[in-house]
Design a protein around this motif. Sequence first.
Motif, short mmCIF file in Angstrom:
data_model
loop_
_atom_site.label_atom_id
_atom_site.label_comp_id
_atom_site.label_asym_id
_atom_site.label_seq_id
_atom_site.Cartn_x
_atom_site.Cartn_y
_atom_site.Cartn_z
N GLN A 32 38.92 41.61 32.60
CA GLN A 32 38.24 40.45 32.03
C GLN A 32 37.76 40.71 30.60
O GLN A 32 37.12 39.88 29.99
CB GLN A 32 37.02 40.10 32.89
N ASN A 40 30.74 38.13 33.77
CA ASN A 40 31.36 38.14 32.45
C ASN A 40 31.17 36.79 31.74
O ASN A 40 30.91 36.74 30.54
CB ASN A 40 32.84 38.46 32.58
N SER A 41 31.26 35.71 32.49
CA SER A 41 31.19 34.38 31.87
C SER A 41 29.80 34.03 31.34
O SER A 41 29.67 33.25 30.40
CB SER A 41 31.66 33.30 32.84
N SER A 98 33.82 37.97 37.48
CA SER A 98 34.14 36.91 36.51
C SER A 98 32.90 36.11 36.14
O SER A 98 32.70 35.75 34.98
CB SER A 98 35.20 35.96 37.09
N HIS A 151 38.73 44.76 37.75
CA HIS A 151 38.59 43.36 37.36
C HIS A 151 37.74 43.22 36.10
O HIS A 151 38.03 42.39 35.24
CB HIS A 151 38.01 42.53 38.51
#
Length: 180
Positions: free
Chosen positions: A126, A59-60, A56, A122
């Motif tokens: 995402q 990705n962010s 995450s 995941h």
Amino acid sequence: TWQQLGVASEEGHFVFKPIKTSLAMQAEIIQYTQDTDPWEAGQRIEYRACVRPWVSSLNSILDQGHIMLVDYGADRNELINPRRFLGTFRCYYQQAVHQDPFYYPGCQDLTADVDFEGVIDHGVGQGLCLRHYETLAHYLMGPDLQELICQSKKNQHHGLKQILLPQAMGEAFKVCHFEK
């Protein structure tokens, strides 16, 4: 039945000791292992609780681009296979591999294989697009590699063998390539 291990000190030495596991962690581990082959009594596995927040975070910070992950790893069934009775956790000290994390604390590298199945699940969840997931050798094989081998000096061939041969890094290392 299973138990989570923590590290304790006993008579001046570090040892593994069972620790209390939260209900939330128990639920995560049950979900993590639900589609795997049965374990053997006493078998060790590693649960990688940090995979989801780590993917995450990657990705962010990425608005657009590529994420390339290259490391030891496999899918979950391979990682929790009874032939890996002690799990994938291992230690490296002066290029020698062993299983005792308390041998030279602070002076050795500790590692475990990446759960690429968890990373991929995941990442795709995402919104990342999986472009490749394959062995390092397969990923590197291409028209440019043969030319590189021909142009390389004989003393460089050992390095090429290390990253291509199945018994070296070629099959053990995987490449996971996402695009966003």
